[in-house]
Design an enzyme around this catalytic site. Structure first.
Site, short mmCIF file in Angstrom:
data_model
loop_
_atom_site.label_atom_id
_atom_site.label_comp_id
_atom_site.label_asym_id
_atom_site.label_seq_id
_atom_site.Cartn_x
_atom_site.Cartn_y
_atom_site.Cartn_z
N GLU A 159 0.82 -1.18 0.06
CA GLU A 159 -0.18 -0.14 0.07
C GLU A 159 1.03 1.32 0.22
OE1 GLU A 159 -3.13 0.24 -0.59
OE2 GLU A 159 -4.15 -1.41 0.32
N SER A 217 -14.58 2.07 -6.61
CA SER A 217 -15.39 1.75 -5.61
C SER A 217 -14.80 2.93 -4.30
CB SER A 217 -15.28 0.49 -4.97
OG SER A 217 -15.95 -0.37 -5.97
N ASN A 218 -13.80 3.08 -4.25
CA ASN A 218 -13.39 4.29 -3.26
C ASN A 218 -13.66 5.51 -3.50
OD1 ASN A 218 -11.91 5.20 -0.99
ND2 ASN A 218 -10.06 4.71 -1.77
N TYR A 264 -8.89 3.96 -20.44
CA TYR A 264 -9.16 3.42 -19.22
C TYR A 264 -8.58 4.66 -18.36
CZ TYR A 264 -10.35 0.92 -14.87
OH TYR A 264 -10.61 0.82 -13.71
#
Length: 382
Positions: A159, A217-218, A264
């Site tokens: 992360e 989604s975040n 994208y």
């Protein structure tokens, strides 16, 4: 350029590697410096990851190419053990997902690695892997544990600093780091651009039925990527998916959706050196041009061909970017130039935690010197 059906070239590789990364990304809990992920969120990540891996067993993938198992067995019974093997102790399995004991040899050609979660082997272990998200409640105990002179403790974290909780007591605790950053001891990026064999140097741009896509989604209105999207969408049609838009994409539709997009939006949720994720590598794998927002173009180009992607920093405004994408849509010959790199290379995606463990095993075998990371906090969080 010769043509070959797109799915024939990439599908056997993609099916194994892509699903885990997709759902690891879109279902993972977000951790800030002030908030630790809940057990419920971690269970969602674990269960989704396990369901994804289980489905690969029905896709005619050879057993030795399926590096994950979900049963509690630690080692394969038929795996050969030798006296000079490197023993890698998993202090805890990342997200509770267990590796196949033969993964290092079958996936990376790294032999002589024993992977175990049996803590009774601690004294014999050459390396101990600690996943950052799993140690927050154990730091006091870890500081009180004796670490043998020959033993390497490996800090594993993929992360970014913005999404990893800063924990007290990390300095001086570990010997090695395994991370997406190039200056980590065991560098494992999320993806790579690799040369393809001569016989596979054929590529066909897949059919496109959408111009610009984004799956997210975040959603946080304070994120730079959200602000940029809101402005860009005023000037060009964007097919947006994910829980943020109440248009969830299931496992079966993900590849089809991204493959059918000309562009994208590979927008990262935080900006850090060397930090770019599957948001850029997956479109490259699927024959789509990523439009990236994250670290600098110069940093991207150290890993990815300069003519394979579009960077938002190349344009003065979202409107100017929208105009460029519209131009490319109307000029297919110019658009096709973004795939010239595919004559020589393909994009791949790493399998989280497995490669980090195997590469750490290889590192420990080759480098026997003394090493302690005294300033991990400063190095990672600044």
């Amino acid at each position: 350029m010769k043509t070959k059906p797109f799915h024939c070239l990439l599908l056997p590789v993609l099916l194994l590697f892509c699903f885990g990364g997709v759902f690891y990304t879109y279902y993972k809990p977000i951790i800030s410096n002030a908030q630790v992920s809940t057990e419920e969120c971690l269970n969602i990540v674990r269960n989704t990851f396990i369901q994804t891996i289980n489905q690969t067993s029905n896709l005619n993938i050879p057993l030795n190419q399926q590096p994950l198992v979900t049963k509690p067995a630690v080692m394969e019974e038929n795996q050969e053990h030798h006296a000079n093997d490197i023993i890698m102790l998993m202090w805890s399995w990342p997200f509770g997902v267990v590796f196949n004991g033969t993964a290092c040899s079958s996936q990376f050609g790294i032999k002589g690695c024993q992977i175990t979660d049996d803590r009774s082997q601690y004294d014999e272990a050459h390396g101990v892997m600690f996943h950052h998200r799993d140690i927050s409640g154990e730091l006091t105990n870890l500081h009180n544990m004796p670490r043998h002179p020959h033993q390497k403790w490996v800090w594993l974290n993929m992360e970014s600093p913005s999404n990893a909780q800063k924990l007290p007591g990390l300095d001086g605790l570990f010997n090695l780091t395994s991370n997406y950053r190039r200056d980590s001891d065991v560098w494992v990026p999320v993806g790579k651009i690799v040369e393809i064999p001569e016989k596979d140097k054929t590529f066909e741009i897949p059919p496109k039925d959408k111009l610009v896509c984004w799956i997210v989604s975040n959603w946080n209105p304070n994120f730079e990527r959200v602000k940029y999207f809101n402005e860009l969408s005023k000037h060009i049609k964007i097919e947006a998916y994910g829980s943020a838009f109440n248009r969830r994409i299931n496992k079966e539709d993900y590849i089809k959706t991204v493959t059918g997009c000309k562009f994208y939006l590979g927008f990262e949720n935080s900006v850090h050196k060397d930090y770019f994720t599957e948001k850029v590598f997956k479109p490259l794998m699927f024959g789509t041009v990523p439009v990236v927002l994250g670290t600098s173009r110069e940093n991207y180009e150290q890993f990815i061909p300069a003519d394979s992607f579009i960077h938002v920093d190349d344009f003065k405004s979202p409107q100017e970017l929208a105009e460029h994408l519209t131009f490319l849509d109307k000029n297919p010959k110019v658009y096709e130039q973004y795939f010239n790199w595919r004559r020589h290379f393909i994009a791949t995606h790493s399998v989280f935690a497995i490669e980090q463990t195997c590469r750490s095993c290889e590192y420990i075998r080759n480098y026997k010197g003394y090493r302690v990371f005294k300033d991990l906090t400063k190095w990672y969080w600044g």
